[in-house]
Design an enzyme around this catalytic site. Structure first.
Site, mmCIF file in Angstrom:
data_model
loop_
_atom_site.group_PDB
_atom_site.id
_atom_site.type_symbol
_atom_site.label_atom_id
_atom_site.label_comp_id
_atom_site.label_asym_id
_atom_site.label_seq_id
_atom_site.Cartn_x
_atom_site.Cartn_y
_atom_site.Cartn_z
ATOM 1 N N ARG A 35 0.827 -1.219 0.000
ATOM 2 C CA ARG A 35 0.000 0.000 0.000
ATOM 3 C C ARG A 35 0.856 1.262 0.000
ATOM 4 N NH1 ARG A 35 -5.134 -1.893 3.668
ATOM 5 N NH2 ARG A 35 -6.163 -2.884 1.909
ATOM 6 N N LYS A 198 -21.495 -15.807 -0.254
ATOM 7 C CA LYS A 198 -22.940 -15.578 -0.126
ATOM 8 C C LYS A 198 -23.508 -14.701 -1.229
ATOM 9 C CE LYS A 198 -23.446 -15.748 4.866
ATOM 10 N NZ LYS A 198 -23.742 -14.904 6.012
ATOM 11 N N GLY A 351 -10.194 -7.594 -2.567
ATOM 12 C CA GLY A 351 -10.529 -8.651 -1.615
ATOM 13 C C GLY A 351 -10.037 -10.011 -2.061
ATOM 14 N N GLY A 374 -14.238 -3.353 -0.340
ATOM 15 C CA GLY A 374 -15.561 -2.748 -0.160
ATOM 16 C C GLY A 374 -15.816 -1.654 -1.177
HETATM 17 P P1 AMP Z 1 -16.561 -13.400 -0.481
HETATM 18 O O1 AMP Z 1 -15.908 -12.665 0.644
HETATM 19 O O2 AMP Z 1 -18.042 -13.384 -0.467
HETATM 20 O O3 AMP Z 1 -15.968 -13.022 -1.833
HETATM 21 O O4 AMP Z 1 -16.223 -14.924 -0.247
HETATM 22 C C1 AMP Z 1 -14.922 -15.437 -0.339
HETATM 23 C C2 AMP Z 1 -14.898 -16.741 0.370
HETATM 24 O O5 AMP Z 1 -15.820 -17.605 -0.229
HETATM 25 C C3 AMP Z 1 -13.552 -17.412 0.278
HETATM 26 O O6 AMP Z 1 -12.981 -17.457 1.561
HETATM 27 C C4 AMP Z 1 -13.894 -18.811 -0.227
HETATM 28 O O7 AMP Z 1 -13.216 -19.823 0.464
HETATM 29 C C5 AMP Z 1 -15.368 -18.902 0.018
HETATM 30 N N1 AMP Z 1 -16.011 -19.892 -0.853
HETATM 31 C C6 AMP Z 1 -15.937 -19.994 -2.176
HETATM 32 N N2 AMP Z 1 -16.596 -21.076 -2.618
HETATM 33 C C7 AMP Z 1 -17.107 -21.691 -1.545
HETATM 34 C C8 AMP Z 1 -17.876 -22.879 -1.348
HETATM 35 N N3 AMP Z 1 -18.233 -23.639 -2.374
HETATM 36 N N4 AMP Z 1 -18.232 -23.192 -0.094
HETATM 37 C C9 AMP Z 1 -17.844 -22.413 0.943
HETATM 38 N N5 AMP Z 1 -17.121 -21.291 0.827
HETATM 39 C C10 AMP Z 1 -16.749 -20.922 -0.389
#
Ligand code: AMP
Length: 394
Positions: A35, A198, A351, A374
């Protein structure tokens, strides 16, 4: 178009620059200085053009109190090494005080100083006018170059622009150029890839992108919520229960808008959420009751590769599987490799997708990797970011 440091005369001016020096620290030592390194082009430009540079940033969450462990002192030291010039560090518990003002007044052309952590003051995150005014009193021009906090209306990112003319630094300029063009004026075909855990976290992004893209590819944990909405079995896969109906609505919306919204054809599944759990590849909808989806399968990779073949602009946010576990990283890695070879403009949201691309050593093969998690999501949601809204138009 937003004004940048190139559009103004900075010679002999006291220029306040909001940077993102929120670096990871261990026992007071900086463990990753990317950074700080990323902020150098703007800082060096200002110094070379004989500005009097006053830097400011937050670090961690001291929650409005002066806490030694969140001091920016280590950043000043690292900056000094990187720039090869003295950096005067102003360790004031109140960030701005009489001495700090005097030092700012005495600054000469081409000299540089760094203020203490702006979050030592409670008013910072509340966008308090008094603190914004205090900060503004130190300079004549405000340069915002902290994209990672541009989605927050804080005193040092937004409020200060009530008192000083504001332009962007090179980091924000690049983010606005890539993310802004992708969302507002993409070269088509425009394909977005969404993954991560999610659906709930990314509903507004998906909704906004559906109105912009030609194709939307879904992967990661969020795919199972879409499958559930289609009445398919998902075993013990991660499910965003509250958003099943909404996932169904998004599929309908895509249809109505004529956007191709593709879901995985096959799934790599395992009985446990563990790298040691034996894996099995099954077609969509055939995940056994006692297993969970951990990654997209090889058929999906081919399917998505085809969908990406003619793309001219690609935005990717969220991994395709649990890429932190080596046995379930393939889907994410293959997509990263496809993008690395693609002739399209490839934009990686901050991220986890940025972390994945770094992990696979492919970061320098992408057109742009956003520095703000974010902030880049809010940008893709089509929201106005307070720290960018305050930057003057050309
Ligand atoms: P996000 O912060 O919503 O972008 O989510 C990222 C996280 O989603 C990472 O830590 C991944 O390990 C997790 N992830 C991706 N695919 C899956 C899955 N099939 N089941 C559980 N976690 C997942």
């Amino acid at each position: 178009m937003k004004k940048t440091v190139r559009d103004i005369d900075v010679k002999g001016k006291r220029v306040l620059v909001r940077c993102d020096f929120n670096v990871p620290l261990k026992n007071g030592e900086i463990t990753d200085d990317i950074r700080i390194v990323s902020a150098l082009p703007t800082i060096n430009y200002l110094l070379e053009n004989n500005a009097r540079v006053i830097l400011m940033s937050h670090l961690g969450r001291p929650e409005g109190e002066p806490k030694k462990e969140f001091s920016l002192m280590p950043v000043a030291k690292r900056l000094e090494k990187l720039i090869g010039k003295p950096v005067t560090f102003l360790s004031s518990d109140t960030v701005v005080c009489k001495e700090v003002k005097a030092k700012a007044e005495a600054l000469k052309d081409g000299e540089l100083m760094l203020l203490e952590n702006v979050r030592f003051r409670k008013e910072e995150t509340k966008n308090g006018a008094d603190f914004a005014n205090d900060l503004a009193s130190l300079g004549e021009i405000f340069v915002n170059d902290a994209f990672g906090t541009a989605h927050r209306a804080h005193a040092s990112t937004a409020g200060i622009a009530d008192y000083l003319p504001c332009v962007s630094g090179f980091l924000i300029e690049k983010e606005v150029e890539f993310l802004g063009n992708a969302v507002e004026n993409p070269v088509r075909p425009f394909v977005a890839i969404m993954g991560g855990a999610k659906v709930g976290d990314k509903i507004t992004v998906i909704r906004n992108l559906l109105r912009k893209v030609d194709t939307l590819l879904i992967g990661g944990g969020m795919a199972y919520t879409f499958f559930k909405s289609m009445g398919l079995g998902i075993g013990k896969s991660i499910l965003d229960k509250d958003n099943v109906e909404l996932a169904g609505e998004l599929l309908e919306e895509a249809k109505a808008l004529g956007v191709k919204m593709l879901l995985p054809l096959d799934t790599v599944c395992a009985a446990e959420f563990s790298n040691d759990s034996p894996k099995m590849i099954v077609p969509r909808g055939e995940i056994p009751e006692n297993m969970m989806g951990m990654d997209i399968g090889p058929e999906t990779v081919k399917y998505y590769e085809e969908a990406l073949r003619d793309a001219k602009t690609v935005v990717w946010n969220g991994p395709m599987g649990v890429f932190e576990m080596s046995n379930f990283e393939d889907g994410t890695k293959c997509i990263a490799e496809i993008l690395a070879k693609s002739a399209a403009t490839t934009i990686i949201g901050g991220g986890d997708s940025a972390a994945a691309v770094e992990q696979f050593g492919l970061a320098d093969k992408m057109s742009h990797i956003s520095t703000g998690g974010g902030a880049s999501l809010e940008f893709l949601e089509g929201k106005s970011l307070p720290g960018i809204a305050v930057i003057q138009e050309k």
